[in-house]
Structure formats: C-alpha cells, structure tokens
Write an enzyme that holds these catalytic residues in place. Structure first.
Site, short mmCIF file in Angstrom:
data_model
loop_
_atom_site.label_atom_id
_atom_site.label_comp_id
_atom_site.label_asym_id
_atom_site.label_seq_id
_atom_site.Cartn_x
_atom_site.Cartn_y
_atom_site.Cartn_z
N GLU A 196 4.47 4.64 4.28
CA GLU A 196 2.73 4.69 4.28
C GLU A 196 2.63 2.96 4.29
O GLU A 196 1.41 2.44 4.56
CB GLU A 196 2.29 5.01 2.79
CG GLU A 196 2.99 6.41 2.86
CD GLU A 196 3.67 6.88 1.69
OE1 GLU A 196 5.40 6.32 2.31
OE2 GLU A 196 4.37 7.31 1.08
N CYS A 245 4.24 7.30 -3.22
CA CYS A 245 4.63 6.98 -4.89
C CYS A 245 3.36 5.47 -5.56
O CYS A 245 2.46 5.37 -4.69
CB CYS A 245 5.95 5.70 -5.05
SG CYS A 245 6.03 4.18 -3.54
#
Length: 160
Positions: A66, A94
């Site tokens: 990401e 996360c």
C-alpha cells in the site's frame, strides 16, 4: 525497486477488476519470496500505480504494498493529495498502511481478506472512520477475499 507499469484499464473498472490486478501483484510478491500482498491505486477507474510487498528484498520495514503504491500514485498524479483515488489491496491494511491512506487523503479503500491480527480498516481498528481525525475515507471490505486469503495460506504453508 520492482515497479510494474500501470496497465491500460478502462475508466469505470469495477472493484472486482481492480482487485484482480492487486491479486496479480500479490502473486508476483510470492514469487519474489515476499508475503503475497498486492495493491493498486486507481483514479476514475484508471490504474495509476500497482505494487506488492518488498520488505524482504529491500530490508525496508515500510515497504508494504500500500505504501509503495501510494507513493507511486502521488508521483503519477503530481500531488500527495489522492482524494479522488481508490486504494485496492488484497489484505486489509495494517495501522501503518491505513495511516498512509489517511495521510494521502484517499477517497476509498477496497480490501480483500480481513486482517485479524493487525487490521486497521474495519477489523481491529478503523482509521478511515474516526471522526477525531481530520479525514475519513469509505471502506469496501471483502472483495475477492477468498482469493487473497488463499494466496496467504499457501505462502505460509510453503514456508513451513
């Protein structure tokens, strides 16, 4: 740095289509010995960045799919503000990656498999829906979740 050129995707591509590209990135990660997580950033259905985990290869603890995809997307659009962007990732982000999505001001995050150990976009935390922060983003969970989970299960079974 293992960047892939953004393929030509028609504007209006579905979350399912975009997740297919993220899953292909996750497969590339597994082939490189990385945890198989892939991410795509799209603006108006057009892919502007696609990446996979590179922590092992780079030794960089922040080289999550990401974060790398958001960095590339900012370069591609010429701004750190990605408010018209959708981040599509095979595993729920996360806290670091959800924070990166928040910092980039993404409009939406689409994720596949739930991250029961560290999910920060709906499972354990939801950084995108915290009114105490100065930006919120929409979340679409569970897109092609079984495929993303299967890649992770296979990878960790092979590691044993």
């Amino acid at each position: 740095m293992d960047q892939h050129p953004a393929p030509s995707i028609e504007p209006g591509s579905t979350d399912h289509d975009l997740m297919g590209l993220a899953l292909a990135e996750a497969e590339a990660a597994a082939e490189a010995g990385e945890v198989p997580i892939g991410a795509v950033v799209a603006v108006d259905g057009r892919v502007v960045a696609r990446r996979h985990n590179e922590r092992e290869g780079t030794g960089d603890p922040t080289a999550h799919a990401e974060v790398l995809a958001l960095r590339d997307a900012a370069t591609a659009v010429g701004s750190w503000r990605l408010d018209d962007a959708t981040l599509v990732v095979t595993l729920e982000p996360c806290p670091m990656c959800a924070g990166a999505a928040w910092a980039a001001r993404v409009g939406r995050v689409v994720w596949g498999a739930a991250n029961e150990e560290a999910g920060a976009a709906g499972s354990l935390y939801h950084l995108g829906a915290d009114p105490r922060l100065n930006h919120e983003f929409a979340v679409v969970p569970g897109v092609r979740a079984d495929e993303g989970a299967a890649l992770l299960t296979r990878f960790f079974a092979d590691c044993r």
